[in-house]
Design a protein around this motif. Structure first.
Motif, mmCIF file in Angstrom:
data_model
loop_
_atom_site.group_PDB
_atom_site.id
_atom_site.type_symbol
_atom_site.label_atom_id
_atom_site.label_comp_id
_atom_site.label_asym_id
_atom_site.label_seq_id
_atom_site.Cartn_x
_atom_site.Cartn_y
_atom_site.Cartn_z
ATOM 1 N N TYR A 139 128.361 90.681 -49.979
ATOM 2 C CA TYR A 139 127.994 89.880 -48.807
ATOM 3 C C TYR A 139 126.484 89.773 -48.698
ATOM 4 N N ILE A 140 126.021 88.596 -48.347
ATOM 5 C CA ILE A 140 124.609 88.376 -48.055
ATOM 6 C C ILE A 140 124.508 87.833 -46.638
ATOM 7 N N ASN A 141 123.807 88.570 -45.805
ATOM 8 C CA ASN A 141 123.655 88.190 -44.391
ATOM 9 C C ASN A 141 125.007 87.918 -43.728
ATOM 10 N N ARG A 144 130.499 86.198 -47.138
ATOM 11 C CA ARG A 144 131.159 86.597 -48.379
ATOM 12 C C ARG A 144 130.704 85.683 -49.512
ATOM 13 N N MET A 145 130.216 86.294 -50.591
ATOM 14 C CA MET A 145 129.772 85.535 -51.746
ATOM 15 C C MET A 145 130.915 85.362 -52.745
ATOM 16 N N ARG A 146 130.768 84.398 -53.628
ATOM 17 C CA ARG A 146 131.803 84.100 -54.627
ATOM 18 C C ARG A 146 131.565 84.929 -55.876
ATOM 19 N N ARG A 147 132.550 85.706 -56.237
ATOM 20 C CA ARG A 147 132.478 86.437 -57.501
ATOM 21 C C ARG A 147 132.427 85.435 -58.655
ATOM 22 N N ALA A 148 131.614 85.738 -59.653
ATOM 23 C CA ALA A 148 131.407 84.794 -60.749
ATOM 24 C C ALA A 148 132.728 84.494 -61.447
ATOM 25 N N HIS A 149 132.990 83.213 -61.672
ATOM 26 C CA HIS A 149 134.206 82.827 -62.380
ATOM 27 C C HIS A 149 133.961 81.544 -63.141
ATOM 28 N N SER A 150 134.839 81.282 -64.085
ATOM 29 C CA SER A 150 134.758 80.066 -64.867
ATOM 30 C C SER A 150 135.100 78.866 -64.006
ATOM 31 N N GLY A 151 134.895 77.688 -64.564
ATOM 32 C CA GLY A 151 135.447 76.497 -63.946
ATOM 33 C C GLY A 151 136.940 76.440 -64.184
ATOM 34 N N PRO A 152 137.632 75.452 -63.600
ATOM 35 C CA PRO A 152 139.074 75.325 -63.846
ATOM 36 C C PRO A 152 139.358 75.241 -65.343
ATOM 37 N N ALA A 243 126.595 79.119 -59.938
ATOM 38 C CA ALA A 243 126.398 78.558 -58.604
ATOM 39 C C ALA A 243 125.604 79.524 -57.739
ATOM 40 N N PRO A 244 124.785 79.029 -56.821
ATOM 41 C CA PRO A 244 124.087 79.920 -55.885
ATOM 42 C C PRO A 244 125.070 80.787 -55.118
ATOM 43 N N GLY A 245 124.789 82.072 -55.062
ATOM 44 C CA GLY A 245 125.658 83.024 -54.383
ATOM 45 C C GLY A 245 126.678 83.683 -55.279
ATOM 46 N N SER A 246 126.828 83.224 -56.519
ATOM 47 C CA SER A 246 127.789 83.873 -57.423
ATOM 48 C C SER A 246 127.201 85.180 -57.939
ATOM 49 N N TRP A 247 128.092 86.143 -58.208
ATOM 50 C CA TRP A 247 127.627 87.494 -58.526
ATOM 51 C C TRP A 247 128.595 88.188 -59.475
ATOM 52 N N TYR A 248 128.106 89.301 -60.062
ATOM 53 C CA TYR A 248 128.907 90.112 -60.995
ATOM 54 C C TYR A 248 128.403 91.543 -60.914
ATOM 55 N N PHE A 249 129.352 92.503 -60.923
ATOM 56 C CA PHE A 249 128.989 93.926 -60.942
ATOM 57 C C PHE A 249 129.379 94.524 -62.282
ATOM 58 N N ASP A 250 128.394 95.078 -62.977
ATOM 59 C CA ASP A 250 128.614 95.749 -64.261
ATOM 60 C C ASP A 250 128.935 97.206 -63.979
ATOM 61 N N ARG A 251 130.210 97.578 -64.085
ATOM 62 C CA ARG A 251 130.606 98.932 -63.744
ATOM 63 C C ARG A 251 130.267 99.954 -64.821
ATOM 64 N N ARG A 252 129.730 99.513 -65.973
ATOM 65 C CA ARG A 252 129.279 100.465 -66.994
ATOM 66 C C ARG A 252 127.873 100.983 -66.689
ATOM 67 N N GLU A 253 127.008 100.082 -66.227
ATOM 68 C CA GLU A 253 125.624 100.457 -65.955
ATOM 69 C C GLU A 253 125.273 100.397 -64.475
ATOM 70 N N ASN A 254 126.242 100.033 -63.642
ATOM 71 C CA ASN A 254 126.066 100.000 -62.180
ATOM 72 C C ASN A 254 124.960 99.045 -61.741
ATOM 73 N N TYR A 255 124.921 97.882 -62.389
ATOM 74 C CA TYR A 255 124.002 96.841 -61.961
ATOM 75 C C TYR A 255 124.779 95.710 -61.303
ATOM 76 N N LEU A 256 124.234 95.230 -60.190
ATOM 77 C CA LEU A 256 124.775 94.061 -59.515
ATOM 78 C C LEU A 256 123.889 92.863 -59.842
ATOM 79 N N TYR A 257 124.495 91.788 -60.333
ATOM 80 C CA TYR A 257 123.774 90.577 -60.713
ATOM 81 C C TYR A 257 124.145 89.474 -59.728
ATOM 82 N N CYS A 258 123.149 88.681 -59.334
ATOM 83 C CA CYS A 258 123.419 87.620 -58.363
ATOM 84 C C CYS A 258 122.406 86.496 -58.512
ATOM 85 N N LYS A 259 122.899 85.262 -58.407
ATOM 86 C CA LYS A 259 122.025 84.108 -58.239
ATOM 87 C C LYS A 259 121.927 83.853 -56.745
ATOM 88 N N PRO A 260 120.752 83.994 -56.161
ATOM 89 C CA PRO A 260 120.655 83.940 -54.689
ATOM 90 C C PRO A 260 121.087 82.588 -54.139
#
Length: 964
Positions: A139-141, A144-152, A243-260
Motif C-alpha cells: 500500500y502507498i498512502n 492498494r497497489m497492483r502486484r506485478a503481472h503480465s498482460g492478458p 505500470a505505475p504502482g506495480s510492485w514485486y517482493f523478492d523473498r530470497r533477498e527481501n527486496y521490495l521493487y516498485c514503480k512509483p
C-alpha cells in the motif's frame, strides 16, 4: 498517524463509558506505551495477550463477580502474532469487553512501513525489507497497489500429461524466477490462483509446469472450471513491473521493487507491507465454547495471506476453498476468526486493508452479533458465517449482521461475497450499506439442494446494496442456495448491477425454497434482471416488487409465484417504494459512519456491460483500466412492456437477445428463456465445450426492429457430430433456409451458399427461430445486423454516427483462433478393457481408457491380483506407456508392487514384463511412465498387482503411444 486513520476511526470508536470506570476492580487497561510487567490498573499493560491472561485469572477467581472490561488506550498496537481466545477466556455468566478507551482510537496494525527507497533501473525503485518472509499486498498512502503481472495471456489448453498450461512462446516474457509465478484467472464467480514450478519452451509452445500436488487437488479431484482456451494473467515477477504502482517482493533477498505512482515520491509517502496473517482467533472445543466476549471500537488494518503463493487457491463458491483433500475443505481465513463460540459481539470496529477476509465465524457458532462496523478495502469477504458441514450441530445459530458499512470487497479473491452465510438458523442481515462488491453482495445458504437442509429462517431486510458483481458473473445483490424455510428478502433497496450475464438483483438459485420476498425496490439499467429463479426452485413467493426493469427469469418453477411487479422505468417511485428507500441502509443512530469513510481509490472501476459470449474476456478488466463511458457501454436495447427494442444499425456487433420476457444477453441455449452455461466454461472433466441435450434444440428470439431495411443473420456454432449437421432458420414465420454446422466452432454457412438475408419492410416485432435437426448444437454468436459479421469473432468499432462510432464494444484482447498445440495420439483411448473384477459399477473397466484421470477403475475387495488388460485392436509398436493411479482416494499400497506386461495373446501367454514398481511406491498423482525404446509390437497391455493386495489398487487412466 497513518493514512486516513485519524479521521476514519474517530467516528466509529466512541463508547459510552465513564473515565472513572477505568479504576474499577473489574477493569484492565492496556496501552502501546504500557508494560506487561505492570499491574494493568494503575499502570497499563502493553499487549492484548497480557490483558487476556489477566482476565483469565480474574475469571478463575472464586470471589470475582460482575462483567469485566479491558480498556484499550489510543495508538498503534503492532501485531506480530495471533492472539488466541479459548473457553477459559470467557464465562457463561460474565461478559468480557475489549473496548476503546473513551474518546481514543486503538489500532491493531499488521503492517511494516517501508523506507530507504533507492533507484534500481527503468524508473523502478527498491527497498530492503528484512522483517518479512513474503507478502501479497503493498500500500502507498493507504491505496492498494497492483502486484506485478503480465498482460492478458491466452491459454491454449493443457499439456499432454495434464501437468502444465500451454501458451504460445512468442506471448510470454522470460522471467528470472518462474518458481515465483502464479497463474491467475477469473472464471465466472471464481478466481483461480495456481502456482507454477517452472517454464519449459518447445518451439512455438511454452509449458507452465504446475506445482504438485496442488494440481491434482484442484484439477483432478474437484469440479475444476478454468477456461483453458481463454485468457489469464501471470502474477509476481519483476519483469512485469511496468505500470505505475506495480510492485514485486523478492523473498530470497527481501527486496521490495516498485514503480512509483505518478507524482508520488516513495521516500516521502507512507509505504506499508502487511506481515501479520490473523489478529484474533477464537477456539472453542471439548472444554466448551468461547463465550460472552465483546470487541468494541477497535481498528484492524493491514494483514496478508501468503498461502496462495505456495499452495495455490481454488474456490468452489464465495469463501469456500478446495483444500488438500480435493474437496470443499476450508473457509478462506480472516483477520478475526472463530469456531466453537457463543455470544460474541463485534461492534463499532473498523476492518480495512485486508489481505483475506475480515471476519469469519465458521463451525459450531451461536449468538453472533456483528453491528455498526466499517469494512473497507477487503481482499475477500467482509463477513463469513457458517460452514459446509452437514451435521446439525455445525449450523450457525442466532446471528445478527446489522448496520454495517461495506465498501470495496472481493478486491483480490473476486468471487467472495461481501457477506456470506452458509448453513445457518435464525440469521438476520439487516440495514447494512453495501457498495462495491466484486461478486454477490449477500449470499445465503449452501448445498445446491431443495431437500431439507440445515438452513432456516434467514431474513435479509432493509439493506442498501449498489455496484455489485463488478468482476464476476452469475451473482446478485442478494443470492440464495437450497431450501431455507421461513426465509426471505424484505424491503431492500438495490441498484447498479455491473455485468448483465446471469446477474440479477434478487437471485434464488439451485434448489432454493421456502422464501417469501416482499417490498424490494430495484433500480437497474435497461436489460438487467430484477429476479432470477433457476435450477429446481420451489415454494417461493415474490410480491410487491418495485423495479425499473421487468426482466425476470422463472425457469421450470415449482410453486414459484411472482406477483404485483410495479415497473417504474423513469424511477418515479410510488409512495410505498419511497418509504422502502428512505428506511433502507443504516438506521439513524449509525448513519454517522458514512461521514467518516476514507477516500476511495481514484482509479476508475470500469462498468462492464457485456454479452454472455464476451463475459470471460470482460473479467480480465483490472483496476487502472481506462474508464468505460456509461453512455456508450449500456446494454444496447430497451425493454418496453415485455418487448425488446433494438436498432441493429447502431449495434452491428451485438450478439443477440433471448426471448423478450427474459432478455438474456448474447448467450444461447436450448430452452425458452434460459441459456446453458456449458457454452461458456470448460465442461468437466474433458476440457472442451460441449454437452448434448436430449431435447430437440430450438432457439427463439423476439426482436423489435425500429428501422426497416435488409438485415443479415450470422451464426457461429458447432454440432456434436462427426458429420455435418443441419438446422433450420426462420424469420417472421418464414423459413429462410437450412444451415450447415460442423463439429468445431465456426461461422455457419447456408446450405444454399447464400447469406441469410431478410427483408424487413416496416418497423415492428419479428420472431427469429433456429431449430436443430440433431441434438448437441451450440451457438456462441448470433448476430442480427445490417453489416457483415467479422469472421474471427473479434470486436470492431461501431458504424459511423452510431453511439459506438470508432469505439470497440468492449476493450478486450482479441481471441486467437485456429491454433492448437501439437499432441501425440494415445492409441489406447476408448479401446476395450478387460478387468479381473469391479468394486462396483461406478468403477467400471471403460474408465481405464476414457481419457479422464478422475474416472477410475477399482477392483473388488477380495481380488488378490487385480488386473486390467487393454486390447489395442491390432499389434502396434509401443514406445511409451503412461499410468495414472487412482486419485480420488490414496494410500501407498495402491502405487507399489505393480507390473506392466505386453503380449499378442488375449490370454497373455508369453507376456513380457515391460516395467514394474516394487516396494518404493510411485508418487501420488504423477504419471508413471514406462519407456520402450525398442518399439516392439504388442496388441494387449496389462497392468496388474504383484503382491496379493489387489484390494488396494485402482487406475485413473492408462495411455499407450506408438513408436514415432
Amino acid at each position: 498517524m497513518r493514512f486516513h486513520v485519524s479521521m476514519f476511526i474517530a467516528a466509529v470508536c466512541m463508547v459510552n463509558m465513564a473515565d472513572a470506570a477505568a479504576a474499577a476492580k473489574n477493569a484492565v487497561i492496556i496501552s502501546p506505551e504500557g508494560s506487561d510487567v505492570a499491574d494493568g490498573r494503575t499502570l497499563p499493560f502493553k499487549t492484548l495477550e497480557r490483558a487476556r491472561n489477566e482476565v483469565r485469572t480474574m475469571l478463575r477467581s472464586e470471589t470475582g463477580t460482575g462483567d469485566i472490561i479491558v480498556y484499550l488506550r489510543g495508538g498503534t498496537y503492532r501485531c506480530e502474532k495471533t492472539v488466541v481466545f479459548g473457553p477459559g477466556d470467557g464465562s457463561p455468566v460474565r461478559t468480557v469487553a475489549y473496548a476503546a478507551y473513551p474518546g481514543e482510537r486503538p489500532v491493531f496494525d499488521g503492517g511494516i512501513q517501508v523506507t530507504g527507497w533507492k533507484p534500481w533501473k527503468d524508473g523502478i525503485y527498491r527497498a530492503h525489507v528484512p522483517l518479512i518472509e513474503n507478502t501479497r499486498q503493498f500500500y502507498i498512502n493507504g491505496v492498494r497497489m497492483r502486484r506485478a503481472h503480465s498482460g492478458p495471456l491466452q491459454l491454449f489448453g493443457m499439456s499432454e500429461d495434464r501437468d502444465a498450461f500451454v501458451v504460445r512462446s512468442a506471448d510470454i516474457r522470460a522471467v528470472g524466477h518462474p518458481e515465483d509465478l502464479l497463474v491467475r484467472q477469473n472464471v465466472n464467480w471464481r478466481t483461480y490462483m495456481i502456482p507454477v514450478d517452472g517454464i519449459s519452451a518447445a518451439g512455438e509452445w511454452s509449458y507452465l509446469k504446475i506445482r504438485k500436488p496442488f494440481l491434482y487437488y484442484y484439477l483432478y479431484k474437484f469440479n475444476f472450471e478454468m477456461n483453458l482456451k481463454g485468457y489469464m494473467f501471470l502474477d509476481n515477477a519483476p519483469e512485469f513491473i511496468d505500470a505505475p504502482g506495480s510492485w514485486y517482493f523478492d523473498r530470497r533477498e527481501n527486496y521490495l521493487y516498485c514503480k512509483p505512482p505518478r507524482d508520488v515520491p516513495l521516500n516521502t509517502a507512507v509505504c506499508i507491507v502487511p506481515s501479520a496473517e490473523t489478529f484474533i482467533r477464537f477456539e472453542g472445543g471439548s472444554d466448551g465454547p468461547v463465550c460472552n466476549i465483546r470487541f468494541d471500537g477497535i481498528t484492524f488494518q493491514y494483514d496478508t495471506w501468503t498461502q496462495p503463493d505456495m499452495e495455490g487457491c481454488a474456490p468452489t463458491q464465495t469463501t469456500v476453498m478446495v483444500g488438500a483433500g480435493g474437496s470443499e475443505s476450508y473457509i478462506l481465513p480472516a483477520m478475526v476468526s472463530g469456531s466453537g463460540v457463543s455470544n460474541i459481539v463485534i461492534e463499532n470496529c473498523t476492518f480495512i486493508h485486508s489481505g483475506k477476509s475480515a471476519v469469519n465465524f465458521s463451525s459450531n457458532v451461536s449468538g453472533i452479533i456483528i453491528r455498526g462496523n466499517v469494512f473497507c478495502d477487503i481482499a475477500a469477504a467482509a463477513v463469513n458465517i457458517g460452514t459446509t458441514k452437514k451435521d446439525a450441530g455445525s449450523a450457525a445459530k442466532r446471528v445478527v449482521i446489522a448496520n454495517n458499512v461495506l465498501r470495496e470487497t472481493g478486491k483480490e479473491y473476486h468471487g467472495s461475497a461481501a457477506i456470506s452465510v452458509l448453513y445457518s438458523e435464525d440469521t438476520t442481515i439487516a440495514h447494512n450499506d453495501i457498495r462495491g462488491a466484486d461478486y454477490t453482495a449477500v449470499s445465503v445458504g449452501w448445498g445446491w439442494s431443495s431437500k431439507n437442509t440445515l438452513s432456516q429462517r434467514t431474513i435479509v431486510e432493509a439493506n442498501r446494496i449498489f455496484d455489485f458483481n463488478r468482476k464476476c458473473v452469475d451473482g446478485a445483490a442478494i443470492y440464495s442456495l437450497s431450501r431455507s424455510i421461513g426465509s426471505g428478502y424484505r424491503s431492500n433497496y438495490v441498484g447498479n448491477a455491473f455485468t448483465s450475464f446471469n446477474t440479477a438483483a434478487l437471485y434464488h438459485d439451485e434448489g432454493s425454497a421456502g422464501y417469501h420476498d416482499i417490498g424490494n425496490v430495484i433500480e437497474l439499467c435497461r436489460g438487467d434482471h430484477a429476479v432470477f429463479n433457476l435450477n429446481g426452485n420451489s415454494d417461493i413467493l415474490i410480491e410487491n416488487t418495485y423495479t425499473t426493469t421487468g426482466n425476470a427469469v422463472n425457469y421450470k418453477p415449482q410453486n414459484v409465484v411472482i406477483s404485483n411487479v410495479v415497473i417504474c422505468p423513469d424511477r418515479v417511485w410510488p409512495e410505498d417504494a419511497r418509504a422502502v428507500i428512505a428506511a433502507s441502509g443504516l438506521e439513524p443512530e449509525y448513519r454517522h459512519l458514512l461521514d467518516a469513510l476514507p477516500p476511495l481509490p481514484a482509479e476508475p472501476q470500469p462498468v462492464i456491460r457485456t454479452s454472455g459470449l464476451k463475459h470471460p474476456a470482460a473479467l480480465m478488466f483490472e483496476p487502472g483500466t481506462p474508464a468505460v463511458d456509461r453512455s456508450v457501454y449500456q446494454t444496447p436495447f430497451l425493454e418496453e412492456n415485455g418487448s425488446v427494442i433494438i436498432d441493429a444499425r447502431d449495434y452491428a456487433e451485438y450478439t443477440g437477445l433471448e426471448r423478450c420476457a427474459f432478455s438474456f444477453v448474447g448467450v444461447h441455449g436450448w430452452f425458452d428463456g434460459f441459456a446453458s452455461k456449458h457454452v461458456l466454461m470448460a465442461n468437466k472433466p474433458v476440457y472442451e465445450r460441449g454437452t448434448a441435450f436430449t431435447e430437440l434444440p430450438t432457439l427463439s428470439y423476439r426482436i423489435k426492429v425500429i428501422t426497416p431495411g435488409t438485415y443479415r443473420i450470422c451464426l457461429r456454432g458447432k454440432g456434436d457430430s462427426d458429420k455435418e449437421a443441419h438446422a433450420l432458420v426462420s424469420f417472421a414465420g418464414r423459413d429462410i433456409g437450412p444451415v450447415t454446422c460442423r463439429k468445431e466452432f465456426a461461422w455457419i454457412t447456408a446450405a444454399s451458399g447464400k447469406p441469410l438475408d431478410v427483408s424487413v419492410p416496416e418497423a415492428g416485432v419479428y420472431d427469429l427461430k433456429i431449430t436443430g435437426r440433431i441434438t448437441g448444437w451450440f451457438f456462441d454468436r448470433i448476430l442480427f445486423t445490417r453489416e457483415n459479421a467479422p469472421a474471427d469473432g473479434s470486436t470492431e468499432p461501431g458504424p459511423v454516427s452510431s453511439p459506438r462510432d470508432g469505439v470497440p464494444f468492449i476493450i478486450v484482447p482479441p481471441l486467437v483462433t485456429g491454433v492448437t498445440p501439437p499432441v501425440r495420439e494415445n492409441i489406447a483411448l476408448k479401446k476395450p478393457v478387460t478387468v479381473s473384477s469391479m468394486y462396483n459399477t461406478s468403477f467400471k473397466a471403460d474408465n481405464v481408457t476414457d481419457g479422464k484421470f478422475n474416472s477410475e477403475w477399482v477392483p473388488g475387495g477380495g481380488d488378490k491380483l487385480g488386473s486390467a488388460t487393454i486390447d489395442l485392436g491390432a499389434e502396434m509398436p509401443v514406445s511409451e506407456i503412461q499410468i495414472c493411479f487412482r486419485v480420488s482416494w490414496d494410500n501407498e499400497a495402491i502405487r507399489r508392487n505393480i507390473a506392466v506386461r505386453g503380449s499378442n495373446d488375449p490370454d497373455m501367454k508369453d507376456a513380457v514384463i515391460l516395467g514394474s514398481i516394487g516396494r518404493d511406491a510411485a508418487p501420488f498423482g504423477e504419471l508413471w511412465k514406462v519407456l520402450l525404446p525398442d518399439g516392439k509390437p504388442f496388441r494387449f497391455i496389462s497392468v496388474s498387482k504383484t503382491d496379493g493386495n489387489g484390494g488396494n489398487f485402482g487406475l485413473g487412466e492408462v495411455r499407450v503411444y506408438a513408436e514415432r
